[in-house]
Design a protein around this motif. Structure first.
Motif: not given
Length: 432
Positions: A296-305, A315-321, A358-363
């Motif tokens: 997701l980071d490589k695709a351009g999303f603001a992935v946290q931490l 979990q993965v946290a992403v700032d999608v503002s 944000g959004v929260r993603i669980g795998v």
């Protein structure tokens, strides 16, 4: 009219089954059960009542319930290497209720993780803690907001002398600093409760921290997030027998009467599966979460931490503002059969709850369906297509998911029942 309504309900359930089997289910608080676990639901257990402890019930006719409950507790003590287990809580929040009611008196100061800092609503003034006290103080956090600031926390504990500390989160990327504050708990006689609702399966699989060994007095948890189901709650502890009696009373009659017996046998089977496959599964969950975050980071999303490796949990946290906010993005993805949830991020005001950054993603669910790192990369590309390029990717999502219809890390090895590649050859842990 009534028959028509029944047919409508049956049709609605079937539609749900068919639709979610086509989706990429990435809600961080959900899990699928194996076919073997689901098969023991809907038994005569669903008609029955069992108040009290096995062998000490208030009703007759509970012999088989008692046998399941007794052996389940033995298996859980083996899995979590603890002295006490309470399995009568019907959810993680119900388990919290049993514990909080035993420790918190009106006006007591309780320290918790704030909601933007990842804390669960049951830890807040508006949740279960708030039934007992309004003196709820948030742990200080480091600058990025995802972990507790230990020096500031130690200073605050010395100053305000809380009556209870509650660790554990709903947005839970990194371990909590249990050992770093344990000495103050001993000095000031402060019980330390660790809410493992989200990471219980990772703890069982020894791929996250081990809270009881690190100094937690009590671990509470949900059995249907990273654990394999069914939907219930647990309380685990190494307290003395006398101290444990308070928790026992908090569970019954404090927070429950009958404890939804229909979901007890599935939890027994899920615990066997966790004993057999937990470490392999948990390793894959963490690896998948890190792979998805990187993609997701490589695709351009603001992935946290990113600086800390993104995550050590499911979990993965992403700032999608930049993509319109959490409510917009999660809705956009849902239209493409990708199911996630919006989530407040650290330092956001609670007023943003309707459309947080944000959004929260669980795998964990898709991991249990057999997905690995290559599929995580595909998921990231599909999410980018749906949100950044406004593409309709539903057909591609459904095509990917079509390949993963069998629950892995289970004993579903009968014909048409499961994938033998994921089944154990040595079942001794679960049949002793």
């Amino acid at each position: 009219m009534y028959r028509a309504n029944i047919r409508w309900a049956e049709k609605t359930v079937q539609e749900q089954n068919e639709w979610r089997a086509k989706c990429l289910n990435l809600i961080a608080s959900e899990q699928v059960m194996s076919r073997r676990a689901r098969a023991v639901m809907g038994s005569d257990f669903c008609h029955r009542y069992a108040e009290g402890h096995p062998g000490e019930r208030y009703y007759q006719g509970t012999d088989k319930v008692d046998a399941i409950e007794d052996k389940l507790k033995r298996l859980l003590r083996m899995l979590f290497q603890c002295v006490h287990t309470e399995v009568r809580a019907i959810s993680g929040t119900n388990a919290n209720e049993a514990v909080f009611s035993s420790y918190i008196k009106h006006g007591d100061i309780v320290m918790v993780n704030s909601t933007p800092g990842g804390g669960h609503i049951s830890h807040q003034k508006t949740g279960t803690v708030g039934k007992y006290t309004t003196n709820v103080v948030s742990f200080p956090t480091v600058e990025h907001g995802y972990t507790i600031d230990v020096p500031k926390t130690r200073t605050l504990i010395r100053r305000i002398r809380p009556k209870l500390l509650v660790l554990g989160k709903s947005l839970f990327l990194l371990p909590e600093p249990i050992a770093e504050i344990r000495d103050l708990c001993d000095r000031y006689k402060i019980p330390l409760v660790y809410d493992a609702a989200h990471v219980l399966g990772l703890i069982a699989g020894k791929q996250f921290q081990q809270p009881l060994k690190e100094g937690a007095d009590i671990v509470v948890g949900s059995t249907h997030k990273t654990f394999f189901g069914s939907q219930r709650g647990l309380i685990l502890s190494n307290l003395s027998n006398n101290e444990w009696k308070c928790i026992d009373k908090g569970a019954f009659p404090g927070s429950s009467s009958n404890h939804h017996l229909d979901t007890l046998p599935p939890l027994f089977i899920a615990t066997c599966e966790m004993l057999a496959f937990g470490e392999e599964y948990a390793r894959q969950v963490v690896s998948n979460a890190q792979a998805l975050a990187a993609a997701l980071d490589k695709a351009g999303f603001a992935v946290q931490l990113k600086e800390l490796g993104y995550t050590r949990s499911h979990q993965v946290a992403v700032d999608v503002s930049a993509q319109g906010g959490g409510a917009f993005v999660s809705s956009q993805l849902k239209e493409n059969d990708i199911i996630i949830n919006m989530n407040l991020l650290p330092h956001e005001p609670l007023a943003n709850h309707a459309n947080p950054a944000g959004v929260r993603i669980g795998v964990q669910e898709m991991t249990r369906m057999g997905m690995k790192e290559p599929e995580m990369e595909q998921i990231a590309e599909l999410m980018a297509g749906a949100t950044m390029r406004n593409q309709d990717v539903k057909a591609e999502v459904n095509k990917l998911r079509e390949r993963f219809q069998t629950v892995a890390y289970s004993f579903d090895d009968e014909p048409n029942g499961g994938d033998k590649a994921h089944c154990a050859t040595d079942r001794s842990a679960c049949v002793k």
